[in-house]
Write an enzyme that holds these catalytic residues in place. Structure first.
Site, mmCIF file in Angstrom:
data_model
loop_
_atom_site.group_PDB
_atom_site.id
_atom_site.type_symbol
_atom_site.label_atom_id
_atom_site.label_comp_id
_atom_site.label_asym_id
_atom_site.label_seq_id
_atom_site.Cartn_x
_atom_site.Cartn_y
_atom_site.Cartn_z
ATOM 1 N N ASP A 121 -0.886 -9.469 -0.514
ATOM 2 C CA ASP A 121 -1.487 -8.614 -1.541
ATOM 3 C C ASP A 121 -2.829 -8.084 -1.017
ATOM 4 O OD1 ASP A 121 -1.092 -8.452 -4.930
ATOM 5 O OD2 ASP A 121 -2.987 -7.810 -4.053
ATOM 6 N N ASN A 144 4.948 -9.989 -13.329
ATOM 7 C CA ASN A 144 4.403 -9.226 -14.440
ATOM 8 C C ASN A 144 5.418 -8.149 -14.799
ATOM 9 O OD1 ASN A 144 1.955 -10.685 -14.397
ATOM 10 N ND2 ASN A 144 1.140 -9.360 -12.794
ATOM 11 N N GLN A 202 1.791 -5.369 -15.485
ATOM 12 C CA GLN A 202 2.356 -4.748 -14.279
ATOM 13 C C GLN A 202 1.674 -3.411 -14.000
ATOM 14 O OE1 GLN A 202 6.631 -4.267 -14.403
ATOM 15 N NE2 GLN A 202 6.737 -3.600 -12.249
ATOM 16 N N VAL A 224 2.283 -1.836 -10.540
ATOM 17 C CA VAL A 224 3.146 -1.155 -9.564
ATOM 18 C C VAL A 224 4.591 -1.343 -10.027
ATOM 19 C CG1 VAL A 224 3.911 -1.020 -7.170
ATOM 20 C CG2 VAL A 224 1.509 -1.539 -7.675
ATOM 21 N N HIS A 248 8.255 -7.076 -8.216
ATOM 22 C CA HIS A 248 7.653 -7.942 -7.200
ATOM 23 C C HIS A 248 7.335 -9.304 -7.779
ATOM 24 C CE1 HIS A 248 4.550 -5.452 -9.124
ATOM 25 N NE2 HIS A 248 3.746 -6.502 -9.037
HETATM 26 P P1 AMP Z 1 1.155 -6.066 -10.644
HETATM 27 O O1 AMP Z 1 -0.159 -5.913 -11.349
HETATM 28 O O2 AMP Z 1 1.926 -7.297 -11.007
HETATM 29 O O3 AMP Z 1 1.998 -4.816 -10.748
HETATM 30 O O4 AMP Z 1 0.793 -6.294 -9.120
HETATM 31 C C1 AMP Z 1 0.622 -5.264 -8.209
HETATM 32 C C2 AMP Z 1 -0.053 -5.869 -7.032
HETATM 33 O O5 AMP Z 1 0.083 -4.992 -5.929
HETATM 34 C C3 AMP Z 1 -1.559 -6.102 -7.226
HETATM 35 O O6 AMP Z 1 -1.838 -7.481 -7.057
HETATM 36 C C4 AMP Z 1 -2.198 -5.240 -6.138
HETATM 37 O O7 AMP Z 1 -3.339 -5.839 -5.567
HETATM 38 C C5 AMP Z 1 -1.062 -5.112 -5.149
HETATM 39 N N1 AMP Z 1 -1.116 -3.930 -4.285
HETATM 40 C C6 AMP Z 1 -1.296 -2.642 -4.666
HETATM 41 N N2 AMP Z 1 -1.244 -1.828 -3.605
HETATM 42 C C7 AMP Z 1 -1.006 -2.615 -2.522
HETATM 43 C C8 AMP Z 1 -0.854 -2.369 -1.134
HETATM 44 N N3 AMP Z 1 -0.922 -1.123 -0.624
HETATM 45 N N4 AMP Z 1 -0.630 -3.415 -0.318
HETATM 46 C C9 AMP Z 1 -0.577 -4.671 -0.808
HETATM 47 N N5 AMP Z 1 -0.698 -4.968 -2.111
HETATM 48 C C10 AMP Z 1 -0.914 -3.966 -2.966
#
Ligand code: AMP
Length: 115
Positions: free
Chosen positions: A32, A88, A95, A97, A101
Site C-alpha cells: 500500500d 472495505n 472503500q 478504490v 482488494h
Molecule cells: P480502500 O480505502 O479500502 O479502497 O483502500 C485503497 C487503498 O489503496 C488505500 O489504502 C490507498 O493507500 C491504496 N492505494 C491507492 N493508490 C495506490 C497505489 N498507486 N499504489 C498502492 N496503493 C495505493
C-alpha cells in the site's frame, strides 16, 4: 478508460509502478502506498470486480484464492504471529478504490474496534 478501469488495473498492466510482492494468474499483491502498519499489503484479483458486493457465484474459487493469497503473503512477510485482513466495501465501508482488494496489515498490535 472503461468504467472498471482503476489505478489498480494500471498496476496490473504495469502502466504505473508498484512494489509487487506476489503474482500469479489470478491475483496480484503489492505494498500500500500509504501504509497503516509496518506491513500493509493489498491483495487484488486480476479480474476487475469493483467491490465485494459485486462478486458472483462464479467467483467462488477466486474469492478463496484471494484469502489464501493473503495468508501466503503474511507468512512471506514474517507476520504470522498476527495480522488483520480487511475488505472495505462501498463508500460507507470506507472503500476509495473500486477494484476489490484485501488489506493485509501487520507488524504492530492491532486495536479493536476499527474506526
Ligand atoms: P480502500 O480505502 O479500502 O479502497 O483502500 C485503497 C487503498 O489503496 C488505500 O489504502 C490507498 O493507500 C491504496 N492505494 C491507492 N493508490 C495506490 C497505489 N498507486 N499504489 C498502492 N496503493 C495505493
Amino acid at each position: 478508460m472503461s468504467e472498471q478501469d482503476t489505478i489498480f488495473s494500471k498496476i496490473i498492466r504495469r502502466e504505473i509502478p508498484a512494489d509487487i510482492v506476489y503474482e500469479d494468474d489470478m491475483a496480484l499483491a503489492f505494498r500500500d502506498i500509504n501504509p497503516q502498519a509496518p506491513i500493509h499489503i493489498l491483495v487484488i484479483p486480476k479480474k476487475p470486480i469493483p467491490k465485494l458486493a459485486d462478486a458472483v457465484p462464479e467467483d467462488y474459487t477466486l474469492m478463496g484464492h484471494l484469502l489464501l493469497t493473503a495468508k501466503r503473503v503474511a507468512e512471506e512477510q514474517g507476520i504470522q504471529n498476527g495480522y488483520r485482513v480487511v475488505i472495505n466495501n462501498g463508500h460507507e465501508g470506507g472503500q476509495t478504490v473500486f477494484h476489490l482488494h484485501l488489506h493485509v496489515l501487520g507488524g504492530r498490535q492491532m486495536e479493536w474496534p476499527p474506526g
